[in-house]
Motif scaffolding. Structure first.
Motif, PDB file in Angstrom:
ATOM      1  N   GLY A 115      42.927 -58.255 -30.040  1.00  8.78           N
ATOM      2  CA  GLY A 115      42.020 -58.271 -28.892  1.00  8.78           C
ATOM      3  C   GLY A 115      41.779 -56.877 -28.357  1.00  8.78           C
ATOM      4  N   THR A 116      40.688 -56.736 -27.579  1.00 10.30           N
ATOM      5  CA  THR A 116      40.414 -55.458 -26.925  1.00 10.30           C
ATOM      6  C   THR A 116      41.204 -55.370 -25.632  1.00 10.30           C
ATOM      7  OG1 THR A 116      38.487 -56.394 -25.812  1.00 10.30           O
ATOM      8  CG2 THR A 116      38.107 -55.260 -27.910  1.00 10.30           C
ATOM      9  N   LEU A 117      41.302 -54.153 -25.104  1.00  3.71           N
ATOM     10  CA  LEU A 117      42.065 -53.898 -23.889  1.00  3.71           C
ATOM     11  C   LEU A 117      41.139 -53.468 -22.755  1.00  3.71           C
ATOM     12  CD1 LEU A 117      44.868 -51.885 -25.677  1.00  3.71           C
ATOM     13  CD2 LEU A 117      45.180 -54.119 -24.613  1.00  3.71           C
ATOM     14  N   PRO A 118      41.497 -53.750 -21.508  1.00  4.16           N
ATOM     15  CA  PRO A 118      40.683 -53.277 -20.387  1.00  4.16           C
ATOM     16  C   PRO A 118      40.650 -51.748 -20.376  1.00  4.16           C
ATOM     17  CG  PRO A 118      42.324 -54.880 -19.662  1.00  4.16           C
ATOM     18  CD  PRO A 118      42.680 -54.513 -21.066  1.00  4.16           C
ATOM     19  N   VAL A 119      39.477 -51.188 -20.215  1.00  5.73           N
ATOM     20  CA  VAL A 119      39.345 -49.731 -20.193  1.00  5.73           C
ATOM     21  C   VAL A 119      39.954 -49.178 -18.908  1.00  5.73           C
ATOM     22  CG1 VAL A 119      37.689 -47.827 -20.039  1.00  5.73           C
ATOM     23  CG2 VAL A 119      37.322 -49.680 -21.675  1.00  5.73           C
ATOM     24  N   ASP A 120      40.753 -48.123 -19.042  1.00  7.72           N
ATOM     25  CA  ASP A 120      41.284 -47.388 -17.902  1.00  7.72           C
ATOM     26  C   ASP A 120      40.502 -46.086 -17.817  1.00  7.72           C
ATOM     27  OD1 ASP A 120      42.658 -45.775 -16.120  1.00  7.72           O
ATOM     28  OD2 ASP A 120      44.641 -46.432 -16.769  1.00  7.72           O
ATOM     29  N   PRO A 121      39.546 -45.958 -16.893  1.00  7.39           N
ATOM     30  CA  PRO A 121      38.701 -44.755 -16.834  1.00  7.39           C
ATOM     31  C   PRO A 121      39.493 -43.457 -16.734  1.00  7.39           C
ATOM     32  CG  PRO A 121      37.822 -46.462 -15.414  1.00  7.39           C
ATOM     33  CD  PRO A 121      39.177 -46.937 -15.865  1.00  7.39           C
ATOM     34  N   ALA A 122      40.651 -43.512 -16.068  1.00  5.36           N
ATOM     35  CA  ALA A 122      41.451 -42.303 -15.913  1.00  5.36           C
ATOM     36  C   ALA A 122      42.038 -41.836 -17.239  1.00  5.36           C
ATOM     37  CB  ALA A 122      42.575 -42.543 -14.908  1.00  5.36           C
ATOM     38  N   ILE A 123      42.222 -42.763 -18.170  1.00  7.65           N
ATOM     39  CA  ILE A 123      42.792 -42.431 -19.484  1.00  7.65           C
ATOM     40  C   ILE A 123      41.722 -42.400 -20.563  1.00  7.65           C
ATOM     41  CG2 ILE A 123      44.380 -43.201 -21.298  1.00  7.65           C
ATOM     42  CD1 ILE A 123      46.132 -44.383 -19.100  1.00  7.65           C
ATOM     43  N   ASN A 124      40.931 -43.448 -20.634  1.00 10.74           N
ATOM     44  CA  ASN A 124      39.932 -43.562 -21.696  1.00 10.74           C
ATOM     45  C   ASN A 124      38.714 -42.679 -21.470  1.00 10.74           C
ATOM     46  OD1 ASN A 124      40.997 -46.796 -21.398  1.00 10.74           O
ATOM     47  ND2 ASN A 124      41.250 -45.767 -23.353  1.00 10.74           N
ATOM     48  N   GLY A 125      38.509 -42.264 -20.226  1.00 12.93           N
ATOM     49  CA  GLY A 125      37.432 -41.335 -19.942  1.00 12.93           C
ATOM     50  C   GLY A 125      36.058 -41.979 -19.941  1.00 12.93           C
ATOM     51  N   GLU A 126      35.058 -41.143 -20.197  1.00 10.74           N
ATOM     52  CA  GLU A 126      33.656 -41.538 -20.061  1.00 10.74           C
ATOM     53  C   GLU A 126      32.996 -41.861 -21.396  1.00 10.74           C
ATOM     54  OE1 GLU A 126      31.959 -38.114 -18.103  1.00 10.74           O
ATOM     55  OE2 GLU A 126      33.820 -37.831 -16.992  1.00 10.74           O
ATOM     56  N   GLY A 127      33.758 -41.893 -22.446  1.00 10.16           N
ATOM     57  CA  GLY A 127      33.206 -42.053 -23.783  1.00 10.16           C
ATOM     58  C   GLY A 127      33.521 -40.827 -24.617  1.00 10.16           C
ATOM     59  N   ALA A 128      33.053 -40.808 -25.854  1.00  6.25           N
ATOM     60  CA  ALA A 128      33.282 -39.669 -26.746  1.00  6.25           C
ATOM     61  C   ALA A 128      32.198 -38.631 -26.528  1.00  6.25           C
ATOM     62  CB  ALA A 128      33.287 -40.127 -28.196  1.00  6.25           C
ATOM     63  N   GLY A 129      32.613 -37.383 -26.354  1.00  8.85           N
ATOM     64  CA  GLY A 129      31.665 -36.295 -26.159  1.00  8.85           C
ATOM     65  C   GLY A 129      31.946 -35.151 -27.112  1.00  8.85           C
ATOM     66  N   ILE A 130      31.103 -34.146 -27.059  1.00 11.73           N
ATOM     67  CA  ILE A 130      31.265 -32.935 -27.870  1.00 11.73           C
ATOM     68  C   ILE A 130      31.952 -31.888 -27.011  1.00 11.73           C
ATOM     69  CG2 ILE A 130      30.069 -31.111 -29.143  1.00 11.73           C
ATOM     70  CD1 ILE A 130      27.746 -33.201 -29.474  1.00 11.73           C
ATOM     71  N   ALA A 131      33.058 -31.360 -27.495  1.00 10.60           N
ATOM     72  CA  ALA A 131      33.805 -30.340 -26.761  1.00 10.60           C
ATOM     73  C   ALA A 131      33.371 -28.943 -27.177  1.00 10.60           C
ATOM     74  CB  ALA A 131      35.301 -30.515 -27.006  1.00 10.60           C
ATOM     75  N   VAL A 132      33.209 -28.072 -26.197  1.00  2.37           N
ATOM     76  CA  VAL A 132      32.926 -26.660 -26.441  1.00  2.37           C
ATOM     77  C   VAL A 132      33.899 -25.833 -25.606  1.00  2.37           C
ATOM     78  CG1 VAL A 132      30.484 -27.085 -26.934  1.00  2.37           C
ATOM     79  CG2 VAL A 132      31.182 -26.505 -24.600  1.00  2.37           C
ATOM     80  N   ARG A 133      33.964 -24.540 -25.875  1.00  5.09           N
ATOM     81  CA  ARG A 133      34.857 -23.690 -25.096  1.00  5.09           C
ATOM     82  C   ARG A 133      34.404 -23.607 -23.633  1.00  5.09           C
ATOM     83  NH1 ARG A 133      35.097 -21.345 -30.047  1.00  5.09           N
ATOM     84  NH2 ARG A 133      33.215 -20.097 -29.733  1.00  5.09           N
ATOM     85  N   LYS A 134      35.347 -23.446 -22.750  1.00  2.00           N
ATOM     86  CA  LYS A 134      35.057 -23.292 -21.334  1.00  2.00           C
ATOM     87  C   LYS A 134      34.010 -22.202 -21.107  1.00  2.00           C
ATOM     88  CE  LYS A 134      37.537 -25.996 -18.599  1.00  2.00           C
ATOM     89  NZ  LYS A 134      36.907 -26.803 -17.540  1.00  2.00           N
ATOM     90  N   GLY A 135      32.985 -22.547 -20.354  1.00  2.33           N
ATOM     91  CA  GLY A 135      31.959 -21.567 -20.020  1.00  2.33           C
ATOM     92  C   GLY A 135      30.836 -21.435 -21.026  1.00  2.33           C
TER      93      GLY A 135
END
Length: 260
Positions: A204-224
Motif C-alpha cells: 500500500g501507499t503511505l500518507p505523504v509527510d510534506p516536511a519529509i517528502n517535500g514538494e515533489g522531485a525537482g532539479i537541484a543546482v548550486r546555491k545562487g
C-alpha cells in the motif's frame, strides 16, 4: 553483478565528462548528474547508456533550453557534495525537494510528484502499510533518501536497514533477509512487473509527510545559480505546455506522474 555495475558506472561517468569537456568551446553546455540506479526514472544499462524518465525529461529540457547537455553518473549518497564541488551543474535524479536539502542546494519547481509505498513478499503475514503492522519487522530503504527519513520518523518500531542503492534492498527482500521495503510507489510498481519482482507485492501507499517528502522531485543546482534554475523552470513550463512532457510520461506510466 553489483561490482561489475559499479565499474561500468565509473567508466561511463568518465566518458561523459570527457565528452562534456570536448564540447565546451562549441557553445553553452550543462553537465547533469544522475544516479543511474533507480529505474524506471534513471538507469545505467549494460552498454553504458542512460535510460529512464529522468533522462528523457533532462534531454527534453536541454533541447528546449537550446543547450548541449551531457551526463555524469554518481552514487546517491555523494550526489549533492559532487554538485557543490562542481563535478556537474545540476542534478536530475528524482531528488525530492525538501527543506533539509534546500539548506545545501537550490531547486527548480517540481517535475513530478508520487507518494511512498511499502512492498512485501507475496507470502508475507504483514497485511497493512502502517507503523503498527511493521513493528519488529526488518524494513529496508535506500539510505540518504526521503524514504529512509520517512521510515525513521513514522516506522520507529521497525528495524530499519539502509542500503546504498535500491537494487540492494530489492535483493535482500527477494532472499528473505528483510520483511519489507519502502520506496516510491512507481519504482516499486515497475519492479513488481519484472521477473525479479515476481516474489513480492505492493502492500500500500503511505500518507505523504510534506516536511519529509517535500514538494515533489525537482532539479537541484548550486546555491545562487539562479540563471540556470530559471532556465530549467521555463523549460519545465514549456514542455508541459507543448505536449513533450505528456509524450514522455506516456512512454513510462499509464497515469499522470506530475501529480496534483
Amino acid at each position: 553483478m553489483r561490482i561489475s555495475r559499479r565499474l561500468a558506472a565509473a567508466a561511463s561517468a568518465a566518458v561523459f565528462v570527457l565528452m562534456a569537456g570536448a564540447a565546451s568551446a562549441e557553445g553553452e553546455k550543462v553537465v547533469i548528474g544522475t544516479e543511474g540506479a533507480y529505474p524506471p526514472f534513471n538507469n545505467l544499462e549494460a552498454d553504458g547508456s542512460l535510460t529512464g524518465f529522468d533522462i528523457d525529461i533532462a534531454k527534453a529540457l536541454c533541447e528546449e533550453m537550446k543547450v548541449e547537455c551531457t551526463f555524469v553518473t554518481q552514487d546517491w549518497d555523494g550526489i549533492i557534495p559532487a554538485l557543490i564541488a562542481k563535478k556537474f551543474d545540476a542534478i536530475i535524479a528524482s531528488m525530492s525537494i525538501t527543506e533539509e536539502r534546500k539548506q545545501k542546494v537550490d531547486f527548480t519547481k517540481k517535475y513530478y510528484n508520487t507518494p511512498p509505498a511499502i512492498v512485501v513478499p507475496k507470502d508475507s503475514p504483514i497485511t497493512e502499510a502502517t507503523e503498527a503492522a511493521l513493528e519488529g519487522k526488518a524494513l529496508g530503504a535506500q539510505g540518504s533518501t526521503t524514504h529512509s527519513n520517512y521510515a525513521e520518523a513514522h516506522m520507529k518500531g521497525a528495524e530499519l536497514k539502509l542500503y546504498p542503492t535500491a537494487e540492494e534492498y530489492k535483493l535482500d527482500l527477494v532472499n528473505g533477509r528483510i520483511d519489507a521495503a519502502i520506496d516510491d510507489v512507481v519504482v516499486i510498481s515497475e519492479w513488481l512487473k519484472t521477473e525479479d519482482g515476481a516474489c513480492c507485492k505492493l502492500l500500500g501507499t503511505l500518507p505523504v509527510d510534506p516536511a519529509i517528502n517535500g514538494e515533489g522531485a525537482g532539479i537541484a543546482v548550486r546555491k545562487g545559480d539562479d540563471a540556470l534554475r530559471e532556465k530549467f523552470n521555463k523549460a519545465i513550463d514549456a514542455i508541459r505546455a507543448n505536449g513533450k512532457y505528456k509524450q514522455i510520461n506516456e512512454k513510462y506510466f499509464p497515469f499522470d506522474v506530475y501529480g496534483s
